[in-house]
Design an enzyme around this catalytic site. Structure first.
Site, PDB file in Angstrom:
ATOM      1  N   GLU A  69       2.330  42.122  41.024  1.00 24.44           N
ATOM      2  CA  GLU A  69       3.602  42.427  41.685  1.00 24.44           C
ATOM      3  C   GLU A  69       3.491  43.574  42.678  1.00 24.44           C
ATOM      4  OE1 GLU A  69       7.077  42.116  39.128  1.00 24.44           O
ATOM      5  OE2 GLU A  69       7.875  43.920  40.071  1.00 24.44           O
ATOM      6  N   ASP A  70       2.716  44.582  42.341  1.00 27.27           N
ATOM      7  CA  ASP A  70       2.761  45.827  43.125  1.00 27.27           C
ATOM      8  C   ASP A  70       1.471  46.178  43.863  1.00 27.27           C
ATOM      9  OD1 ASP A  70       5.374  46.248  42.318  1.00 27.27           O
ATOM     10  OD2 ASP A  70       4.803  47.349  40.523  1.00 27.27           O
TER      11      ASP A  70
END
Ligand code: NDP
Ligand code: ZN
Length: 186
Positions: A69-70
């Site tokens: 996600e990051d």
């Protein structure tokens, strides 16, 4: 004498190293901008200490839970090193960043009851850690109202995760109780 290490211990170490490299230039949103890697380590430790979780796939996935996600991590990288099961759990706890934020927030509430037990455990620990941080070391730019909204949103997500691990759920509830006092939601 200390208990003996096994292959899973090596893979857990590899996950910590992988996650540390991937998150190396990131900081948390708290006032002191703590290193991002502190967070996945804390989530994993909460699973071990509070939740009594000993399943290597869950613990390794927890260490990796924010990499897709990051960071620029690809699913293939995780697949190649940690295998299909870990990839699948990490994907379950990853938001689709192509969607608008409010939609993603809503989907987390909707999907929570339908994800695997491993993913539920990680989300319980993740929401506990994030809620604790929002209460006691919030992002400096967040208004009181935004912190309140965050607390209420985690409560909705966690509602769909219940029945998974009593100790993790109780710890979340204790943090929630304190948070409601501090953020004047009672
Ligand atoms: P964000 O998604 O922007 O931020 C929270 C996420 O950031 C966490 O879930 C966590 O995710 C990560 N994070 C990084 N550092 C920290 C930290 N120190 N403490 C906690 N989390 C951290 O928040 P929201 O968009 O959910 O905002 C909360 C509410 O505020 C929402 O209900 C939204 O509607 C509202 N809002 C208000 C705005 C305003 O200006 N008033 C603007 C935008 C939203 P991870 O574990 O994955 O790293
Ligand atoms: Zn997280």
């Amino acid at each position: 004498m200390l208990p003996i290490f096994n292959e899973s211990t090596g893979l857990l170490l590899q996950a910590i190293h992988f996650s540390a490299v991937k998150h190396r230039d990131q900081r948390r949103k708290d006032g002191t901008h703590s290193p991002y890697i502190n967070h996945p380590i804390e989530v994993t430790k909460r699973l071990w200490d509070t939740g009594g979780v000993r399943d290597p796939t869950t613990l390794i996935s927890a260490v990796l839970h924010d990499t897709l996600e990051d960071t620029k991590t690809s699913p293939n990288e995780i697949l190649g090193i940690f295998g299909e099961e870990v990839l699948s759990v990490v994907q379950e706890v990853t938001d689709d960043k192509s969607l608008p934020k409010q939609v993603r927030k809503h989907l987390q509430i909707e999907h929570a009851p339908n994800i695997s037990k491993r993913a539920k455990l990680i989300k319980l620990a993740d929401k506990s850690c994030n809620l604790y941080d929002i209460i006691y070391s919030p992002p400096s730019l967040w208004s009181f109202q935004r912190r309140q909204q965050y607390l209420l949103w985690t409560e909705q997500v966690v509602a769909g995760l219940r029945g998974t691990n009593t100790a993790l759920e109780q710890t979340y509830d204790e943090i929630l109780f304190q948070g409601k006092q501090i953020l004047k939601l009672t």
